[in-house]
Write a protein that holds these residues in place. Structure first.
Motif, PDB file in Angstrom:
ATOM      1  N   GLY A 237       0.816  -1.208   0.000  1.00 58.59           N
ATOM      2  CA  GLY A 237       0.000   0.000   0.000  1.00 58.59           C
ATOM      3  C   GLY A 237       0.845   1.251   0.000  1.00 58.59           C
ATOM      4  O   GLY A 237       2.043   1.211   0.279  1.00 58.59           O
ATOM      5  N   GLU A 238       0.231   2.378  -0.288  1.00 59.81           N
ATOM      6  CA  GLU A 238       0.950   3.655  -0.333  1.00 59.81           C
ATOM      7  C   GLU A 238       1.471   4.072   1.039  1.00 59.81           C
ATOM      8  O   GLU A 238       2.495   4.714   1.148  1.00 59.81           O
ATOM      9  CB  GLU A 238       0.034   4.752  -0.886  1.00 59.81           C
ATOM     10  N   ASN A 239       0.769   3.690   2.094  1.00 59.19           N
ATOM     11  CA  ASN A 239       1.164   4.088   3.448  1.00 59.19           C
ATOM     12  C   ASN A 239       2.064   3.068   4.121  1.00 59.19           C
ATOM     13  O   ASN A 239       2.282   3.116   5.317  1.00 59.19           O
ATOM     14  CB  ASN A 239      -0.085   4.327   4.303  1.00 59.19           C
ATOM     15  N   GLY A 240       2.578   2.103   3.356  1.00 57.63           N
ATOM     16  CA  GLY A 240       3.467   1.092   3.900  1.00 57.63           C
ATOM     17  C   GLY A 240       2.771  -0.205   4.239  1.00 57.63           C
ATOM     18  O   GLY A 240       3.410  -1.218   4.406  1.00 57.63           O
ATOM     19  N   GLY A 241       1.457  -0.176   4.339  1.00 57.12           N
ATOM     20  CA  GLY A 241       0.705  -1.404   4.606  1.00 57.12           C
ATOM     21  C   GLY A 241       0.474  -2.141   3.307  1.00 57.12           C
ATOM     22  O   GLY A 241       0.885  -1.720   2.233  1.00 57.12           O
ATOM     23  N   GLY A 242      -0.188  -3.241   3.381  1.00 60.25           N
ATOM     24  CA  GLY A 242      -0.501  -3.997   2.182  1.00 60.25           C
ATOM     25  C   GLY A 242      -1.570  -5.020   2.492  1.00 60.25           C
ATOM     26  O   GLY A 242      -1.905  -5.251   3.647  1.00 60.25           O
ATOM     27  N   ILE A 243      -2.098  -5.657   1.437  1.00 64.39           N
ATOM     28  CA  ILE A 243      -3.121  -6.684   1.625  1.00 64.39           C
ATOM     29  C   ILE A 243      -2.762  -7.943   0.851  1.00 64.39           C
ATOM     30  O   ILE A 243      -2.046  -7.890  -0.147  1.00 64.39           O
ATOM     31  CB  ILE A 243      -4.525  -6.196   1.202  1.00 64.39           C
ATOM     32  N   ILE A 244      -3.277  -9.063   1.314  1.00 67.39           N
ATOM     33  CA  ILE A 244      -3.075 -10.345   0.661  1.00 67.39           C
ATOM     34  C   ILE A 244      -3.980 -10.414  -0.566  1.00 67.39           C
ATOM     35  O   ILE A 244      -5.191 -10.210  -0.460  1.00 67.39           O
ATOM     36  CB  ILE A 244      -3.395 -11.512   1.615  1.00 67.39           C
ATOM     37  N   LEU A 245      -3.395 -10.674  -1.726  1.00 69.06           N
ATOM     38  CA  LEU A 245      -4.156 -10.791  -2.970  1.00 69.06           C
ATOM     39  C   LEU A 245      -4.465 -12.242  -3.304  1.00 69.06           C
ATOM     40  O   LEU A 245      -5.503 -12.538  -3.887  1.00 69.06           O
ATOM     41  CB  LEU A 245      -3.390 -10.161  -4.128  1.00 69.06           C
ATOM     42  N   ALA A 246      -3.557 -13.146  -2.979  1.00 66.25           N
ATOM     43  CA  ALA A 246      -3.736 -14.568  -3.257  1.00 66.25           C
ATOM     44  C   ALA A 246      -2.898 -15.349  -2.263  1.00 66.25           C
ATOM     45  O   ALA A 246      -1.926 -14.831  -1.716  1.00 66.25           O
ATOM     46  CB  ALA A 246      -3.303 -14.891  -4.686  1.00 66.25           C
TER      47      ALA A 246
END
Length: 73
Positions: free
Chosen positions: A43-52
Motif C-alpha cells: 500500500g501507499e502508506n506502507g501497509g498492504g493486503i493479501i491478494l492470493a
C-alpha cells in the motif's frame, strides 16, 4: 425473455500458482505452492493486503484481503 447466466470463477489459488512458476523456470528450487505463501500488494502508506494465497496458507488461517502485518502473525 432470455435467462441471464452469471459465472463466478475464483482464481485465487491459480494466481499464486502462476506466480510460483517463474522462479522455478529461472532455476529456483522452492515451489511456493507447497509452503504457506501469499502474493500481496504494498500500500501507499506502507501497509498492504493479501491478494492470493497457497492452500497451505489458507489452512494456516490467512485470508484474501487480510492486512499483511496481520497475516504474518
Amino acid at each position: 425473455m432470455a435467462q441471464r447466466v452469471i459465472f463466478h470463477v475464483d482464481v485465487n489459488s491459480a494466481f499464486l500458482s502462476w506466480s510460483a512458476v517463474e522462479p522455478l523456470q529461472k532455476g529456483g528450487t522452492l515451489d511456493y505452492r507447497e509452503v504457506p505463501s501469499a502474493v500481496a500488494r504494498q500500500g501507499e502508506n506502507g501497509g498492504g493486503i493479501i491478494l492470493a494465497k497457497s492452500e497451505k496458507a489458507k489452512a494456516a488461517g490467512i485470508s484474501t484481503a487480510e492486512v499483511v502485518w496481520m497475516a504474518k502473525q
